[in-house]
Design a protein around this motif. Structure first.
Motif, mmCIF file in Angstrom:
data_model
loop_
_atom_site.group_PDB
_atom_site.id
_atom_site.type_symbol
_atom_site.label_atom_id
_atom_site.label_comp_id
_atom_site.label_asym_id
_atom_site.label_seq_id
_atom_site.Cartn_x
_atom_site.Cartn_y
_atom_site.Cartn_z
ATOM 1 N N SER A 12 37.100 46.152 51.829
ATOM 2 C CA SER A 12 35.977 46.648 51.034
ATOM 3 C C SER A 12 36.286 48.013 50.430
ATOM 4 O O SER A 12 36.001 48.265 49.257
ATOM 5 C CB SER A 12 34.702 46.704 51.876
ATOM 6 N N GLY A 13 36.884 48.905 51.225
ATOM 7 C CA GLY A 13 37.236 50.225 50.713
ATOM 8 C C GLY A 13 38.310 50.170 49.640
ATOM 9 O O GLY A 13 38.261 50.896 48.643
ATOM 10 N N ARG A 14 39.288 49.292 49.818
ATOM 11 C CA ARG A 14 40.361 49.183 48.831
ATOM 12 C C ARG A 14 39.843 48.566 47.529
ATOM 13 O O ARG A 14 40.260 48.951 46.443
ATOM 14 C CB ARG A 14 41.513 48.357 49.410
ATOM 15 N N ILE A 15 38.959 47.591 47.636
ATOM 16 C CA ILE A 15 38.380 46.996 46.423
ATOM 17 C C ILE A 15 37.573 48.047 45.667
ATOM 18 O O ILE A 15 37.634 48.138 44.430
ATOM 19 C CB ILE A 15 37.492 45.791 46.790
ATOM 20 N N ARG A 16 36.830 48.858 46.393
ATOM 21 C CA ARG A 16 36.042 49.911 45.759
ATOM 22 C C ARG A 16 36.945 50.905 45.044
ATOM 23 O O ARG A 16 36.681 51.298 43.904
ATOM 24 C CB ARG A 16 35.191 50.620 46.822
ATOM 25 N N ALA A 17 38.045 51.288 45.705
ATOM 26 C CA ALA A 17 38.983 52.229 45.083
ATOM 27 C C ALA A 17 39.612 51.635 43.829
ATOM 28 O O ALA A 17 39.811 52.326 42.819
ATOM 29 C CB ALA A 17 40.067 52.615 46.089
ATOM 30 N N LEU A 18 39.910 50.333 43.869
ATOM 31 C CA LEU A 18 40.477 49.668 42.697
ATOM 32 C C LEU A 18 39.473 49.676 41.552
ATOM 33 O O LEU A 18 39.829 49.946 40.387
ATOM 34 C CB LEU A 18 40.867 48.238 43.053
ATOM 35 N N LEU A 23 43.249 53.261 42.690
ATOM 36 C CA LEU A 23 44.252 52.546 43.481
ATOM 37 C C LEU A 23 45.337 52.004 42.573
ATOM 38 O O LEU A 23 45.052 51.308 41.597
ATOM 39 C CB LEU A 23 43.575 51.392 44.236
ATOM 40 N N SER A 24 46.573 52.333 42.862
ATOM 41 C CA SER A 24 47.688 51.799 42.089
ATOM 42 C C SER A 24 47.964 50.367 42.520
ATOM 43 O O SER A 24 48.003 50.069 43.721
ATOM 44 C CB SER A 24 48.952 52.647 42.303
ATOM 45 N N VAL A 25 48.149 49.492 41.548
ATOM 46 C CA VAL A 25 48.409 48.085 41.834
ATOM 47 C C VAL A 25 49.895 47.881 42.093
ATOM 48 O O VAL A 25 50.729 48.183 41.239
ATOM 49 C CB VAL A 25 47.942 47.187 40.673
ATOM 50 N N PRO A 177 45.777 39.376 46.026
ATOM 51 C CA PRO A 177 44.857 40.240 45.279
ATOM 52 C C PRO A 177 45.448 41.609 44.959
ATOM 53 O O PRO A 177 46.278 42.143 45.708
ATOM 54 C CB PRO A 177 43.655 40.366 46.227
ATOM 55 N N GLU A 178 44.987 42.195 43.854
ATOM 56 C CA GLU A 178 45.570 43.440 43.363
ATOM 57 C C GLU A 178 45.310 44.641 44.262
ATOM 58 O O GLU A 178 45.987 45.663 44.138
ATOM 59 C CB GLU A 178 45.042 43.722 41.956
ATOM 60 N N PHE A 179 44.347 44.561 45.161
ATOM 61 C CA PHE A 179 44.046 45.705 46.020
ATOM 62 C C PHE A 179 44.904 45.720 47.288
ATOM 63 O O PHE A 179 44.831 46.667 48.069
ATOM 64 C CB PHE A 179 42.564 45.715 46.406
ATOM 65 N N GLU A 180 45.708 44.685 47.530
ATOM 66 C CA GLU A 180 46.563 44.662 48.717
ATOM 67 C C GLU A 180 47.800 45.542 48.500
ATOM 68 O O GLU A 180 48.393 45.536 47.417
ATOM 69 C CB GLU A 180 47.017 43.232 49.017
ATOM 70 N N PRO A 259 48.265 30.167 38.202
ATOM 71 C CA PRO A 259 48.114 30.995 39.405
ATOM 72 C C PRO A 259 46.660 31.258 39.771
ATOM 73 O O PRO A 259 45.808 31.449 38.896
ATOM 74 C CB PRO A 259 48.848 32.294 39.043
ATOM 75 N N VAL A 260 46.405 31.254 41.068
ATOM 76 C CA VAL A 260 45.081 31.577 41.604
ATOM 77 C C VAL A 260 45.123 33.022 42.074
ATOM 78 O O VAL A 260 45.894 33.374 42.974
ATOM 79 C CB VAL A 260 44.711 30.645 42.775
ATOM 80 N N LEU A 261 44.297 33.868 41.465
ATOM 81 C CA LEU A 261 44.270 35.294 41.790
ATOM 82 C C LEU A 261 42.834 35.704 42.065
ATOM 83 O O LEU A 261 41.952 35.500 41.225
ATOM 84 C CB LEU A 261 44.841 36.115 40.627
ATOM 85 N N ALA A 262 42.592 36.278 43.236
ATOM 86 C CA ALA A 262 41.250 36.709 43.613
ATOM 87 C C ALA A 262 40.759 37.808 42.677
ATOM 88 O O ALA A 262 41.521 38.691 42.278
ATOM 89 C CB ALA A 262 41.243 37.201 45.053
ATOM 90 N N LYS A 263 39.459 37.756 42.350
ATOM 91 C CA LYS A 263 38.848 38.737 41.470
ATOM 92 C C LYS A 263 37.787 39.528 42.239
ATOM 93 O O LYS A 263 36.715 39.004 42.549
ATOM 94 C CB LYS A 263 38.203 38.034 40.268
ATOM 95 N N PRO A 264 38.063 40.784 42.574
ATOM 96 C CA PRO A 264 37.055 41.601 43.256
ATOM 97 C C PRO A 264 36.153 42.315 42.249
ATOM 98 O O PRO A 264 36.577 42.664 41.149
ATOM 99 C CB PRO A 264 37.904 42.608 44.029
ATOM 100 N N ARG A 265 34.913 42.511 42.652
ATOM 101 C CA ARG A 265 33.997 43.274 41.811
ATOM 102 C C ARG A 265 32.954 43.924 42.713
ATOM 103 O O ARG A 265 32.719 43.483 43.848
ATOM 104 C CB ARG A 265 33.330 42.383 40.768
#
Length: 296
Positions: A12-18, A23-25, A177-180, A259-265
């Motif tokens: 949750s914190g990393r998604i928020r930072a992204l 947050l650098s991808v 996901p991009e926040f990992e 490709p299947v890529l998770a989308k956080p919002r």
């Protein structure tokens, strides 16, 4: 009853930072994983799939069930390897990459299956497959591959073996996901266990291996007994309709590899994480702090 979805609390914190652009991808490293199948010995319907449980001490997905797999070795595409089956150009079109990358992805699938399960999709000729690979000399070569002291191309040359790309079929593709902080662009393959070979827990990252029907593994996840990541659960459900390993391999030919890529919002006071076409994995997590505050 909660299911066995792996969802780390720090997400949750990393998604928020992204979402705030803080947050650098990280780049996604190419990887392959193989759903190794075998038919039931009693002739009953439905293949079994080979799975391993990652050690709980692992920083990433500890305790989760997965398939043999791992990242591409840079040497997997630095020169042509002994090859049988569809050509590299055919694989390139199927995987959506260039020919060198296609070789690397297929090599990684075969190499990682051997490293982690002791099963080798290669033979002395284009129409044969090696038998038992459990001797001390085989183990020495396998350990050298794991330690990256030996490239896969050199391993094949040393053994006089040819990679059997025709024993693999591409199934799906998922991107971390991009926040990992550690990300993989992973191609999932299916393959049948070759006659004369047997699996074993050869991985230092796993503490258990099982042969299990996809439906039973998915049920274990649904009941919260087996911990898994979304790609694992999704592929288990996709395998359930097929009555044999051959049926699953045949079905792979027409599968979509987009490709299947998770989308956080962020929606109000919640983080929403969703995977395209995979509604069951949508996750809504309360934010730890109000908007505008720092993460704790």
């Amino acid at each position: 009853m909660p299911n066995g979805q792996w969802f780390p609390p720090e997400w949750s914190g990393r998604i928020r930072a992204l979402a705030r652009g803080e947050l650098s991808v990280a780049p996604a490293r190419r990887a392959s994983t193989v759903m190794l199948l075998r038919d039931a010995v009693d002739g009953s319907a439905g293949p079994f799939v080979h799975m391993l449980r990652r050690r709980t001490s692992m920083a990433f997905a500890g305790g989760a069930y997965a398939y043999p797999g791992g990242g591409v070795d840079p040497r997997d595409d630095d020169r042509p390897v002994r090859w049988a089956g569809p050509g590299r150009d055919v694989w390139a079109e199927r995987l959506g990459v260039d020919a060198a990358s296609a070789q690397a992805i297929v090599c990684a699938a075969v190499r990682e299956t051997y490293e982690e399960a002791g099963v080798l999709l290669a033979g002395e000729t284009a129409g044969t497959v090696v038998g038992d690979t459990t001797g001390d000399d085989w183990e020495a070569d396998r350990a050298a591959l794991v330690d990256r002291e030996l490239s896969f191309a050199d391993f094949l040359d040393r053994r006089g073996l040819t990679l059997r790309s025709d024993l693999l079929a591409a199934w799906t593709r998922w991107i971390t996901p991009e926040f990992e902080p550690k990300r993989y662009d992973t191609w999932f393959f299916v393959a049948a266990l070759p006659a004369g070979q047997r699996t074993r827990n050869a991985s230092t990252e796993a503490d258990r291996t099982v042969w299990i029907r996809p439906a039973d593994a998915a049920l274990g996840y649904d009941e919260g007994e087996l911990l898994m990541m979304p790609p694992t659960v999704a592929t288990l459900r996709q395998l359930q309709p097929y009555g044999s390993a051959a049926e699953a391999l045949a079905a792979a030919v027409g599968r979509d590899l987009a490709p299947v890529l998770a989308k956080p919002r962020v929606e109000g006071d919640e983080v929403v994480l969703s995977w395209p076409g995979q509604d069951e994995f949508t996750k809504r997590v309360p934010l730890r702090v109000p908007l505008g505050g720092g993460d704790r």
